[in-house]
Design an enzyme around this catalytic site. Sequence first.
Site, short mmCIF file in Angstrom:
data_model
loop_
_atom_site.label_atom_id
_atom_site.label_comp_id
_atom_site.label_asym_id
_atom_site.label_seq_id
_atom_site.Cartn_x
_atom_site.Cartn_y
_atom_site.Cartn_z
N CYS A 85 0.82 -1.21 0.00
CA CYS A 85 0.00 0.00 0.00
C CYS A 85 0.85 1.27 0.00
CB CYS A 85 -0.89 0.02 1.23
SG CYS A 85 -2.01 -1.37 1.30
N ARG A 137 5.66 -0.31 -6.00
CA ARG A 137 5.61 -1.08 -4.75
C ARG A 137 4.66 -2.28 -4.86
NH1 ARG A 137 7.19 1.96 -0.25
NH2 ARG A 137 5.79 0.76 1.03
N ASN A 167 -2.17 2.72 5.58
CA ASN A 167 -1.21 1.64 5.27
C ASN A 167 -0.97 0.89 6.57
OD1 ASN A 167 -0.90 2.69 2.75
ND2 ASN A 167 1.25 3.26 2.98
N GLY A 168 -0.87 -0.43 6.49
CA GLY A 168 -0.60 -1.22 7.69
C GLY A 168 -1.78 -2.10 8.02
N GLU A 192 18.99 -17.97 -4.84
CA GLU A 192 18.60 -16.66 -5.33
C GLU A 192 18.14 -16.74 -6.79
OE1 GLU A 192 17.69 -13.94 -4.41
OE2 GLU A 192 18.00 -12.58 -6.09
N LYS A 220 14.42 -15.70 -8.27
CA LYS A 220 14.24 -14.71 -9.35
C LYS A 220 13.39 -15.28 -10.47
CE LYS A 220 15.35 -12.14 -7.95
NZ LYS A 220 15.54 -11.26 -6.87
N GLU A 280 9.72 -15.77 -9.37
CA GLU A 280 9.04 -14.50 -9.12
C GLU A 280 8.49 -13.86 -10.39
OE1 GLU A 280 10.91 -11.79 -5.57
OE2 GLU A 280 12.22 -12.20 -7.26
N HIS A 314 18.67 -37.46 -2.68
CA HIS A 314 17.84 -37.60 -1.47
C HIS A 314 16.42 -37.08 -1.71
CE1 HIS A 314 21.34 -38.83 0.72
NE2 HIS A 314 21.99 -37.78 0.26
N LYS A 367 7.03 -4.75 -3.78
CA LYS A 367 8.44 -4.39 -3.63
C LYS A 367 8.82 -4.27 -2.17
CE LYS A 367 12.45 -3.30 -5.01
NZ LYS A 367 13.22 -4.46 -5.46
C1 G6P Z 1 9.93 -8.60 -1.17
C2 G6P Z 1 10.57 -8.18 -2.47
C3 G6P Z 1 11.91 -8.87 -2.61
C4 G6P Z 1 12.79 -8.58 -1.40
C5 G6P Z 1 12.09 -8.92 -0.08
C6 G6P Z 1 12.85 -8.38 1.12
O1 G6P Z 1 9.62 -9.95 -1.19
O2 G6P Z 1 9.73 -8.52 -3.55
O3 G6P Z 1 12.54 -8.38 -3.77
O4 G6P Z 1 13.96 -9.33 -1.49
O5 G6P Z 1 10.80 -8.33 -0.06
O6 G6P Z 1 12.83 -6.98 1.04
P1 G6P Z 1 13.89 -6.01 1.67
O7 G6P Z 1 13.46 -4.66 1.24
O8 G6P Z 1 13.79 -6.21 3.16
O9 G6P Z 1 15.24 -6.39 1.16
#
Ligand code: G6P
Length: 590
Positions: free
Chosen positions: A2, A27, A101-102, A467, A471, A474, A490, A585
């Site tokens: 938000c 975001r 927000n929250g 990682e 990616k 996602e 395993h 984000k």
């Molecule tokens: C969300 C984002 C990721 C990010 C994660 C942690 O899942 O989509 O890209 O790695 O949050 O966010 P931060 O801002 O704490 O690194």
Amino acid sequence: MCGIVGYFGSDKARQYLLEGLERLEYRGYDSAGISILDHEKNRFVSVKTVGRVETLKKRTSHLKEAMLGMGHTRWATHGGVSETNAHPHYAYNGRFIVVHNGVIDNYKTLKADHLKGIDVVNDTNTEVIASLLARFAEKMTVEDAIKQTLDLLEGSFALLILDQDHPSVLYGAKNKSPLILATSNGDWYIASDLLALPSNTERFHVMSDHTWFKLENKTLTSYQAHGATIDFDFEAFKDLGPLAERGEHAHFMLKEMLEQPQILETLVAHHQSHGFDEALVTALKEASSLEIIAAGTSWHAGLVGKHLLEKTLMKPVNVHIASEFAYHPPFVSEHPLFIFISQSGETADLIACHPYIKTKEAPLLTITNVPTSSLSRMADYVLDLKAGPEIAVASTKAYTAQITMIALLCAHITHDQALSNDILTIASSMREFLQDHIKIQPLVKELLTNHHAFYMGRGLDYLTGLEAALKLKEISYIQTEGFAAGELKHGTIALIEEDTPIIALIGEASTSALTRNNIHEVEARGAKALVISFKSLSEPTDAIIFEDVNPMLSPLLLVVPTQLIAYYAALMRGLDIDKPRNLAKSVTVE
Ligand code: G6P
């Protein structure tokens, strides 16, 4: 997640609210809305819509400019995605209008205790705030009603409040969720994110928890939760303008991947000339263990960082998933030092760990890309990633900046100039590789034909694989698992069949022969394997071969082709690369 914007100024409310909401789009959100003053009627009108701000723009084109208004982008938590659930929300009697927000954790109790018999219009936990204000304001001043409401709210909130009975006042309040107040040319701007402020902003104040404000005819009065007035400190604003623009690039993600070599070089240059805070170095040396806490990509960077820090400091470094740590804190050593790693500095799962950390009275370091963020303000030490705004939801440059920052800290502690030079070598290899990024496209086309894929490796290569898998899933929605190659037999081998795509990462000499065996094992069962390796460990059939680098830093380079694999996989599927479905984000709710 938000986002909030507000405006109280001369006559730019509509323009700024829509522009600000557009700047918050990165975001992640699913609906949007604004409330704006109709000067003829002396009342606020609200327009809400499901989907993009672009639609809201069209649906508000009939509205005249105004001096006062507020806007919101919603990422659904309580209640589905609908126009009704989109903000702003009204009190039962229509008097107060709120954007939030929250999450209000005790909203059900508040409804039961204070709003009996009042019909609820929507499924959100925000409506209760507007209705509490209306209920209390029947018997007291609006200021007292706000104080009483804030006293009752449990959870996180950044709030803007409008009052139909006094349409020349805007109120704001904050606890845990960020809210920023800014000025420019005598106009007031409010936003939940620095990036949403206009480029001509002069000064800004990042609100502290348990504070609120009243803007009446553009005059600011600021308060502590319980009502005493306080002064907000304002600081000069530096425009992030072009950095937050996509420029000639097709996507922010591509732009941000391409920025990586420069960011590595900037970090090396900065820390070569400025060093690190010696008090931090002493605290790191004195701690009996380091406890890294992070989420998502930042957690993966922490896993790599652990290897670097353990070798440097010769002490245990533990890496925790923030959402697990917050409610199941593990046993930690007697004198720990905590490290938050967070690109945004606002991740709610990390904020939730802070009360426990405070009980330990231990030093806290935050490694972040946003030094004004909540997690920075909680910390004793802050390391600024200097990566520039990261807009694409899928984090790329923040990951490599986080690892680089930890490597530079280690180099500083051991006076290892060679390590800094090794980072510069990696930056040039990255640049060379990225220049011709299109070469990844045919590899992806041939390999990723299924709805699932695997990354495997050992040691640091396994961590890079985690990682890489995140990616790919996602942004391409291909179900991807990253696993330790030694675990193949395993479990995961049961899933290997004709044409299963497997990407193997080979950057570690001590285990490369073993991972090669695993590649043969999956190929023998029909899998399509693509290998990314370093020259001294390579075989002629490997798809991507890098010149050798310092093996401790290999994730910095190995991750780059995997970022591009994810990018091209999403591109070829015609997906929204920068704003993948359902993801946000900055994850500001737990
Ligand atoms: C969300 C984002 C990721 C990010 C994660 C942690 O899942 O989509 O890209 O790695 O949050 O966010 P931060 O801002 O704490 O690194």
